[in-house]
Write a protein that holds these residues in place. Sequence first.
Motif, short mmCIF file in Angstrom:
data_model
loop_
_atom_site.label_atom_id
_atom_site.label_comp_id
_atom_site.label_asym_id
_atom_site.label_seq_id
_atom_site.Cartn_x
_atom_site.Cartn_y
_atom_site.Cartn_z
N GLY A 85 -4.63 5.48 4.47
CA GLY A 85 -5.85 5.54 5.28
C GLY A 85 -5.70 6.25 6.60
N ALA A 105 -5.44 8.95 1.15
CA ALA A 105 -5.65 7.78 0.30
C ALA A 105 -5.50 8.19 -1.16
N TYR A 276 -13.81 0.64 -6.53
CA TYR A 276 -12.54 0.17 -5.98
C TYR A 276 -12.29 -1.26 -6.46
N THR A 293 -15.85 2.10 0.77
CA THR A 293 -14.61 2.78 1.12
C THR A 293 -13.91 2.04 2.26
N TRP A 300 -7.08 -0.57 3.06
CA TRP A 300 -6.55 0.31 2.02
C TRP A 300 -5.39 -0.35 1.28
#
Length: 380
Positions: A85, A105, A276, A293, A300
């Motif tokens: 990230g 990422a 995700y 996101t 992350w």
Amino acid sequence: MKSVNHTHRRPLQTGFSLVEVSVGLLIGLLCTLVIATVLSSAEGQRRGTTQGSDAQVSGSLALYSIQRELLMAGYGFASEAPALGCSLQASFGGVAAAQMPAVLAPVLITQGAAGASDQLRVISSSKFIDPRPATLSTVGYTIPSRIIGPHYDPNAVGGVQPKTSYNVFSSISIRQGDLMVAVIGANQPCGMFQVTGVPGAQVVPRADDQAGWNAAKHPAQATVDGAFLVNLGRMVDIIYSVDANRRLLAAALDTSNLSRNSVELQGNIVMFKAMYGRSAAGNGVVDTYDYTTPSNNAEWQNVLAVRIAVLARSSQFEKDEVTPAVPQWDVGTTGTVADAATCGASKCVAMDISSQSDWKHYRYKLFDTIVPLRNQRWKS
């Protein structure tokens, strides 16, 4: 005298009468109609079966192509937690490289507007071990390189603080022309540069190149103790999407000129979805799937999988409406899934293809899977 009757009988006529001919023609026409109807129905069923099989093949191959690339997502940097990230600063030809991802990422998902297909961006290093022995020394592999002093400083004057090289504990696997990213720390900007010469045992050369990746004073961050380099090689950056012609496309970035080469992977793909898979509790168990996101390093680190779905369509147009409702993506009842609604004993996500004309006259097959980001889990 007896008279003799000379009357002659007319001979009997042979053949069919008009009525008989008409009846025969009617029967023949009816038989022809029945035969044509049966053949047409049989041919329609054959085509439906064949095209349905083609849709299954297209969907399976499309899913496999994406899954195979996802398994390599983050290779070369995702195993290093501080790199995840980081705001990626890259310059090409003296200007900011807008074609590069905004952050470093393994995957970046862009949700489609108003039910349209999503875009999935997969990023990894191109440095891998080729199974052919002749190329082992040229392809190589990638491991992080710890930076040591004296540290790189873009504003250095004289030779005390180098600005044309990075000193590292080991330059193993680094080759001239490789793209490197200097990671300073978690949630810190990271700068990309290109190796401009043959690395020494503990030196990675970086000369100014205004026409390439090394603009003056770039990267802009001076290194510190604990910083490290990750080697992206030529960098793998592929965007998967579905175009208006119902084709699954893979657009790979060419880092030599920042152009994208788009390749058609499969036809008759009408919808592609990606989410995700994250551990909301941070315990390594994926329990949430969504399109959000991550915004920082900690978020992350909790992205451990990607959930994808591919909707394939047969090319056979059916006269009748064979699909009365939009296809549903059954996501089960385990965990929380964005946009999921109750459907019987399970939960489903609607694959809304109603904006496409004549969508009810085709048959569909949905393929889905969950791909673990193994390079995320192998954190050092």
